[in-house]
Design an enzyme around this catalytic site. Structure first.
Site, PDB file in Angstrom:
ATOM      1  N   GLY A 136      32.035  30.362  -2.293  1.00  0.00           N
ATOM      2  CA  GLY A 136      30.767  30.651  -1.621  1.00  0.00           C
ATOM      3  C   GLY A 136      29.897  29.412  -1.592  1.00  0.00           C
ATOM      4  O   GLY A 136      30.399  28.294  -1.526  1.00  0.00           O
ATOM      5  N   GLU A 137      28.594  29.609  -1.596  1.00  0.00           N
ATOM      6  CA  GLU A 137      27.618  28.500  -1.581  1.00  0.00           C
ATOM      7  C   GLU A 137      27.614  27.737  -0.267  1.00  0.00           C
ATOM      8  O   GLU A 137      26.917  26.730  -0.140  1.00  0.00           O
ATOM      9  CB  GLU A 137      27.869  27.487  -2.720  1.00  0.00           C
ATOM     10  CG  GLU A 137      27.868  28.054  -4.112  1.00  0.00           C
ATOM     11  CD  GLU A 137      28.154  26.993  -5.182  1.00  0.00           C
ATOM     12  OE1 GLU A 137      28.292  25.802  -4.829  1.00  0.00           O
ATOM     13  OE2 GLU A 137      28.244  27.360  -6.361  1.00  0.00           O
TER      14      GLU A 137
END
Length: 336
Positions: free
Chosen positions: A303-304
């Site tokens: 993610g991120e």
């Protein structure tokens, strides 16, 4: 620029009114591509990417000089169902890590010359547990969409949206199930690494949410099953379309947020490409449903915005070749 909508209905209207790519720039880029010092098609997908990018930027010979990465963070009431391997407190802790430059996304943004912005959305007030009530009120959902819209820098020339939110793969799985059909188990994966019992609880939560919030309105699906950070990503992706800023989509959660736009208005994601294929199991089928072929497949599941940020390099390479290479005439090379 402040978001030009104050209701979900008005947001849909703004989405539907967005313009397409510049036809003259597309033609100019296609013509230029045919004159570059290479055999036709020798750069494969890089050629298509450069032409796509040129069309959205309105410039047949564009450059990428100002990418923006925006991370949105939110907390989820559905975590009360034991759907994550980590406590909700980790969301705020990771936001602090982003702000201090210590996360993977910080390194990737820096490596590819992108400005990184972080927006935490009411972390102290998680969304409602969607197995018992809609995740957000209409007002909360609109506020998150507005946060996303307003976070986009109109002077950016490429956008990546990422997220942080313990429990948000559960929301993403619920959105995918609601909009694409099938069983909850078809779309629910291990996320942060839940064990078999956790996966069972997570799948059950998705199934309960789907049963409770039966609607065929994609924006209502986002409101009832999503999270503030998912809505913010959707708002940012919509704003990028308004500003003619191409977008690289990240993994499963970002794609689920984007899916709500695609289902709300046909063609709403034409200004986007898929940055990578996540290791979250259902991501491939989600991309297939969206008609997106990922640029990278590296087994990432962080993610991120990390996979999409890494793909900035691919798009930069495509545009650099397209705009920087000499034509046969310029190089004095015979084109046959």
């Amino acid at each position: 620029m402040q978001a030009p909508f104050s209701t979900l209905s008005a947001f849909r209207d703004v989405l539907a009114a967005a313009a397409g790519p510049d036809a003259d720039a597309l033609k100019g880029a296609q013509d230029r591509n045919g004159q570059l010092t290479k055999p036709p098609g020798a750069l494969g997908r890089l050629e298509d990417l450069a032409i796509w990018y040129a069309g959205w930027r309105g410039n047949p010979r564009p450059a990428i000089n100002a990418p923006q990465v925006i991370i949105f963070a939110g907390n989820h009431g559905v975590c009360a169902q034991g759907v994550s391997a980590f406590p909700s407190e980790v969301t705020a802790q990771m936001v602090a890590n982003f702000e201090h430059g210590g996360a993977a996304i910080n390194q990737l943004a820096q490596a590819f010359g992108a400005k990184l912005d972080v927006h935490a959305l009411s972390l102290e007030t998680p969304t409602a547990d969607f197995t018992k009530a809609p995740a957000m009120t209409a007002e909360d959902c609109v506020a998150a969409l507005q946060t996303g819209w307003n976070a986009v820098d109109p002077s950016a020339d490429l956008l990546v949206t990422g997220e942080m939110g313990i429990g948000n793969t559960t929301s993403a799985a619920a959105i995918a199930t609601a909009l694409l059909g099938g069983e909850a188990g078809d779309w629910t994966g291990r996320g942060t690494g839940v064990d078999d019992a956790g996966l069972s609880r997570k799948t059950d939560a998705v199934a309960k949410g789907i049963a409770l919030h039966a609607t065929d309105d994609p924006l209502e699906v986002l409101r009832c099953l999503g999270g503030r950070e998912l809505a913010a990503m959707a708002g940012a992706i919509a704003a990028a379309r308004h500003h003619r800023i191409p977008v690289i989509l990240d993994g499963f959660i970002c794609s689920a947020a984007a899916l709500t736009l695609a289902k709300a208005v046909e063609g709403a994601l034409d200004h986007t490409v898929a940055g990578h294929l996540s290791a979250e199991g259902a991501h491939q089928r989600l991309l297939d449903a969206m008609g997106k072929t990922p640029l990278l497949d590296l087994g990432l599941r962080l993610g991120e915005g990390s996979g999409a940020a890494l793909a900035i390099g691919v798009l930069k390479g495509a545009v650099a070749c397209h705009s920087g290479m000499a034509t046969f005439a310029e190089a004095g090379v015979s084109d046959g």
